[in-house]
Motif scaffolding. Structure first.
Motif, PDB file in Angstrom:
ATOM      1  N   GLU A  27       0.894  -1.253  -0.038  1.00 36.18           N
ATOM      2  CA  GLU A  27      -0.043  -0.127  -0.056  1.00 36.18           C
ATOM      3  C   GLU A  27       0.914   1.187   0.172  1.00 36.18           C
ATOM      4  O   GLU A  27       0.436   2.288  -0.618  1.00 36.18           O
ATOM      5  CB  GLU A  27      -0.811   0.110   1.267  1.00 36.18           C
ATOM      6  CG  GLU A  27      -2.046  -1.028   1.278  1.00 36.18           C
ATOM      7  CD  GLU A  27      -2.862  -1.064   2.401  1.00 36.18           C
ATOM      8  OE1 GLU A  27      -2.596  -0.166   3.078  1.00 36.18           O
ATOM      9  OE2 GLU A  27      -3.681  -1.807   2.568  1.00 36.18           O
ATOM     10  N   GLN A  38       3.911   1.547  -1.360  1.00 39.26           N
ATOM     11  CA  GLN A  38       4.285   1.712  -2.770  1.00 39.26           C
ATOM     12  C   GLN A  38       3.486   2.123  -3.495  1.00 39.26           C
ATOM     13  O   GLN A  38       3.770   3.090  -4.414  1.00 39.26           O
ATOM     14  CB  GLN A  38       5.032   0.416  -2.961  1.00 39.26           C
ATOM     15  CG  GLN A  38       6.023  -0.123  -2.078  1.00 39.26           C
ATOM     16  CD  GLN A  38       6.364  -1.583  -2.825  1.00 39.26           C
ATOM     17  OE1 GLN A  38       5.836  -2.301  -3.651  1.00 39.26           O
ATOM     18  NE2 GLN A  38       7.669  -2.160  -2.054  1.00 39.26           N
ATOM     19  N   VAL A  39       1.951   1.699  -3.467  1.00 37.65           N
ATOM     20  CA  VAL A  39       1.044   2.183  -4.204  1.00 37.65           C
ATOM     21  C   VAL A  39       0.821   3.798  -3.906  1.00 37.65           C
ATOM     22  O   VAL A  39       0.598   4.492  -4.960  1.00 37.65           O
ATOM     23  CB  VAL A  39      -0.227   1.457  -4.086  1.00 37.65           C
ATOM     24  CG1 VAL A  39      -1.381   2.101  -4.715  1.00 37.65           C
ATOM     25  CG2 VAL A  39      -0.083   0.096  -4.519  1.00 37.65           C
ATOM     26  N   LYS A  40       0.740   4.221  -2.926  1.00 42.47           N
ATOM     27  CA  LYS A  40       0.455   5.427  -2.551  1.00 42.47           C
ATOM     28  C   LYS A  40       1.754   6.451  -3.160  1.00 42.47           C
ATOM     29  O   LYS A  40       1.783   7.407  -3.539  1.00 42.47           O
ATOM     30  CB  LYS A  40       0.448   5.667  -1.040  1.00 42.47           C
ATOM     31  CG  LYS A  40      -1.035   5.096  -0.388  1.00 42.47           C
ATOM     32  CD  LYS A  40      -1.081   5.306   1.190  1.00 42.47           C
ATOM     33  CE  LYS A  40      -2.354   4.772   1.319  1.00 42.47           C
ATOM     34  NZ  LYS A  40      -2.418   4.953   2.940  1.00 42.47           N
ATOM     35  N   GLN A  48       1.254   6.556  -6.698  1.00 38.83           N
ATOM     36  CA  GLN A  48       0.205   7.397  -6.947  1.00 38.83           C
ATOM     37  C   GLN A  48       0.551   8.697  -6.874  1.00 38.83           C
ATOM     38  O   GLN A  48       0.594   9.657  -7.530  1.00 38.83           O
ATOM     39  CB  GLN A  48      -0.848   7.175  -6.105  1.00 38.83           C
ATOM     40  CG  GLN A  48      -1.809   5.892  -6.419  1.00 38.83           C
ATOM     41  CD  GLN A  48      -2.816   5.346  -5.530  1.00 38.83           C
ATOM     42  OE1 GLN A  48      -2.976   6.428  -4.347  1.00 38.83           O
ATOM     43  NE2 GLN A  48      -3.525   4.224  -6.020  1.00 38.83           N
ATOM     44  N   SER A  61       2.094   2.742 -14.173  1.00 36.14           N
ATOM     45  CA  SER A  61       2.685   1.477 -14.078  1.00 36.14           C
ATOM     46  C   SER A  61       4.261   1.526 -13.906  1.00 36.14           C
ATOM     47  O   SER A  61       4.654   2.323 -14.650  1.00 36.14           O
ATOM     48  CB  SER A  61       2.176   0.462 -15.275  1.00 36.14           C
ATOM     49  OG  SER A  61       2.857  -0.623 -15.321  1.00 36.14           O
TER      50      SER A  61
END
Length: 861
Positions: free
Chosen positions: A813, A815-817, A820, A826
């Protein structure tokens, strides 16, 4: 130190420097490097400042004078001012030096901690006001009670340390006031007053109180009481007034444990008086109903009962047994006071003072206080040959009671009959008048011999005097009241009445006869003999000593006639009179004859002189004394010896010569007979020697034959025995070898079996040990796995599933944040060491499942 110019003073050190120009000393405090001037002198090497740690103090004498800011005050010369002859107590503070003139009176000392139940006795030396605002005057005393830390003052002196006194159960402390003060309970106490503190616990005496003693309580039981006496008049805890000198008892009924008051003193512990059903006691000065002792009174207490003797009471003769009278017992009583008594039938009897009466058993009697027991009477059993002397104390008459059991009444008593000393000794001598008549001696010698042998026994003087008169003997008894005598002939038992006495006979004895040698109360009637030695002189003046023995007896025709019987005792020394009369007759007869005639016819001359001739000129058979009927029946001449020494020597020589002649003739005959017997013996001896030699030769021949035969038998037996012994030895040796081999085989078998069994048991034990060890390891691994599992489960339960999920997803999460936040749709991040399959990645991007693609590849193949 005076030669050094540069002085290095470390931190917390100081020196004193004296200016020799002004004679003023000052202080230099480190850290400093001090350069000494020429006019200055350092008084001592650097010294360490005084450090007073917490809860410590020191005392400085002649301290410096300080101003309001606590700075030292100097005079116009620059010298620090001191408070001379004063002291200053300094507590915990920074290290400080001593100014010139100051002196450390007391080194650094720990403050005194006053523990609980302890106090310091303080005294003011100067007037001062303490921190609480209380003013103290010099001489005041007070206590500093613990727990606490005592901070000393220069105005106060510690007199002593007072420890609290622990008051235990059944204890109290006795206090005394040294000055007028108030006790712990607020009561005013005057100087010298004493009081008790009974409260259990620790008691700390006041400043003006002192502990006199620790008083233990007297534990009272049902068998002990406390006897107290009032030292001064006071009122007790029950508001009861006790006057000085008053005494009383404290028993278990009052309290179980009693602590005496300061106004009481313990006289002693009184034990209980216990009376059984067969006991009684007489209490002197008993306590009356008013609680006061009735002096001079008596009180009788009969058991069963237990009581304490009150103060002033005492027992007369202690605890006494009740008089239990049997049929053979009685009591002689005397009335001390007038009272009304009851007899055995229950009737009233008036008794006057001084009355005497007697009660007889069977009865149980306790004498009242008005009666005195004079004596206890016991019935006296008397045989028909026994008796007692009884005297009536009213009339004085004495009588004898014989042959019946008799009990003295109240007006009678036993009377002691006193006999003369010689009669007492004769009765106690225990000599038989008949069998011991030849061993007579004087009374004194006899008494000493009897005392030495322990045979003399004390006579009971109240018993009737008795004497056994032997056969053919007589005893004379004189009654002094009737003034008459009676003679008793034996065998008979004589019993004296109160007024009768034995007649003692004094006879001559020894050889020659001496008067008063034999004393007896029993006169033997004979027949008997007596021996006397007399000296006679012949017509030719030859003096001879004769030893003559006479046979005598008394002739009593009628023993029932008192006059005839008394004739026997008419001559007291009949032996001496008879011997004198006979001796005079013999001397007269011998004086008329020559020595030769007397030597040849001595028996005839003496018999004719003693007995005389009858009418027919024959020698009579007896010589009779008519005064006492004594009759001499025969005369025996035992010996005749010359008195003159020359005559005696001549007779002795003639006798010796006759004896010598006779002896020589007998010796010659004996010698001849001995020679004849010797020759006969020599002949018999030679003949016997020849016979013995022949017998010896024959015996020797037989011996040689037997020796030859014995040697032959011995040789044969030795050869046979040797052969048998060798065979037997070989047999035994073979059997021993066989048995030894068998035993070795059995021993080897036993060892092998033992070793096999040992190895088997060792392997079994080893397998069992390994098996147990494996079980333990498996159990340990299982338990460790369970513990680990349980720990993991508890950790998971503690963290919770949501927390673990959040922890697992926190990285992706994040890393995703981050991506983002960067605006990337990607991305692919990898390092150079991890290759990436772009084909698989492309398929993944297209959304094709990997499993489907793998299956298609297998189908195409």
């Amino acid at each position: 130190m005076a030669e050094e110019s540069i002085i290095r003073i470390p931190p917390h050190y100081y020196i004193h420097v004296l200016d020799q120009n002004t004679n003023v000393a000052r202080i230099e405090v480190g850290p400093k490097t001090y350069i000494r001037q020429d006019n200055e002198r350092v008084l001592f090497a650097p010294e360490k400042m005084i450090t007073v740690p917490p809860r410590h103090y020191c005392i400085v004498e002649n301290p410096v004078l300080r101003d309001a800011d606590l700075d030292p005050v100097f005079d116009e010369f620059g010298q620090v001012k001191l408070r001379h002859a004063d002291q200053e107590i300094r507590l915990a503070q920074d290290p400080f030096p001593l100014y010139p003139g100051e002196d450390l009176m007391k080194m650094v000392t720990a403050l005194q901690v006053v523990i609980a139940n302890t106090a310091f006795h303080l005294q003011a030396l100067l007037d001062f006001e303490d921190q609480a605002g209380e003013k103290r005057v010099a001489g005041d005393e007070w206590l500093f009670e613990g727990p606490g830390t005592y901070i000393p003052r220069k105005e106060v002196e510690v007199v002593q340390t007072i420890q609290a006194t622990v008051i235990r159960h059944n204890q109290a402390i006795r206090l005394r006031a040294r000055k007028e003060t108030k006790d712990r309970e607020g009561r005013d106490r005057v100087t010298g007053e004493e009081w008790m503190v009974r409260k259990v616990g620790a008691y700390l005496p006041g400043v003006y109180e002192e502990v006199v003693d620790v008083v233990d309580a007297f534990v009272l039981t049902d068998k002990k009481a406390l006897h107290l006496r009032a030292v001064q008049t006071f009122r007790n805890s029950e508001d009861e007034l006790r006057k000085t000198g008053e005494e009383w008892l404290i028993t278990m009924v009052d309290t179980e444990a009693y602590i005496p008051n300061v106004n009481e003193e313990v006289v002693g512990v009184v034990a209980i008086t216990t009376l059984s059903s067969r006991d009684y006691c007489v209490i002197l000065n008993p306590i009356g109903a008013n609680g006061k002792p009735q002096l001079g009174q008596k009180k009788v207490v009969k058991g069963e009962k237990s009581f304490f003797l009150q103060p002033g009471e005492e027992l007369e003769d202690g605890i006494q047994d009740v008089y239990v009278l049997s049929e053979e017992q009685g009591l002689v009583l005397k009335s001390i006071e007038a009272f009304i008594d009851k007899d055995l039938e229950g009737k009233d009897v008036r008794r006057k003072p001084g009355d005497r009466w007697m009660i007889r058993g069977p009865h149980e009697y306790v004498p009242p206080a008005e009666v005195e027991v004079l004596s206890e009477r016991q019935a006296i059993p008397l045989d028909e040959n026994e008796g007692i002397y009884v005297r009536d104390i009213k009339t004085g008459k004495v009588r004898s009671v014989i042959g019946q059991t008799y009990m003295l009444n109240q007006d009678e008593e036993l009377w002691e009959k006193v006999l003369p000393v010689n009669v007492e000794k004769l009765l106690a001598s225990q000599r038989d008048p008949v069998s011991d008549r030849n061993q007579r001696s004087s009374v004194a010698v006899s008494g000493q011999a009897q005392d030495a042998q322990g045979l003399e026994q004390a006579r009971d003087q109240t018993r009737v005097v008795s004497f056994r008169v032997p056969h053919n003997a007589a005893v004379q008894i004189y009654d002094y009241r009737q003034k008459a005598a009676r003679v008793v002939f034996g065998p008979e038992l004589v019993m004296l009445d109160p007024d009768e006495q034995f007649t003692v006979i004094s006879l001559s004895g020894d050889k020659p006869k001496r008067p008063g040698v034999v004393k007896t109360i029993c006169l033997l009637l004979g027949p008997d003999f007596c021996t006397d030695i007399i000296v006679v002189e012949t017509a030719d003046h030859a003096r001879l000593q004769l030893q003559i023995s006479y046979n005598w007896h008394f002739e009593v025709s009628d023993r029932t006639d008192p006059a005839e019987a008394c004739k026997v005792f008419s001559v007291l020394d009949f032996v001496g009179d008879a011997c004198k009369a006979i001796a005079s007759r013999i001397r007269g007869a011998v004086a008329s004859v020559q020595f030769d005639d007397f030597h040849k016819n001595s028996a005839r001359i003496i018999r004719s002189a003693v007995f005389g001739f009858d009418s027919g000129m024959k020698v009579r058979d007896s010589f009779r004394f008519t005064q006492n009927n004594l009759c001499i029946t025969s005369v025996d001449i035992q010996s005749v010896e010359p008195v003159d020494q020359r005559t005696r020597d001549a007779l002795q020589k003639s006798v010796q010569l006759a004896i010598e002649i006779t002896t020589n003739s007998q010796e010659a005959a004996a010698r001849h007979e001995a020679e004849r017997l010797e020759q006969e013996a020599k002949g018999r001896l030679e003949r016997q020697r020849i016979t013995d030699q022949a017998e010896a030769e024959r015996a020797r021949k037989q011996l040689l034959e037997l020796e030859a035969l014995s040697m032959a038998v011995e040789a044969t037996g030795a050869a046979k025995a040797e052969a048998l012994s060798k065979a037997e030895a070989a047999k035994i040796e073979g059997q021993g070898a066989v048995q030894q081999a068998q035993l070795k085989a059995e021993a080897l078998e036993i060892e092998t079996n033992a070793e096999l069994e040992r190895l088997t048991k060792a392997r079994e034990q080893e397998l069992k040990y390994v098996e147990e060890q494996n079980k333990i390891e498996v159990l340990k691994a299982t338990q460790m796995a369970e513990v680990e599992t349980k720990r993991f489960q508890e950790m998971v339960q503690c963290l919770g599933a949501t927390t673990i999920k959040d922890i697992a997803m926190s990285g992706p999460e994040l890393q995703v944040k981050l991506l983002q936040g960067l605006g990337l749709q990607s991305t692919l991040i990898t390092d150079g060491s991890t290759p990436i399959n772009l084909f698989s990645t492309a398929r993944g991007m297209l959304g094709l499942p990997l499993a489907t693609r793998a299956g298609q590849r297998e189908g195409s193949e």
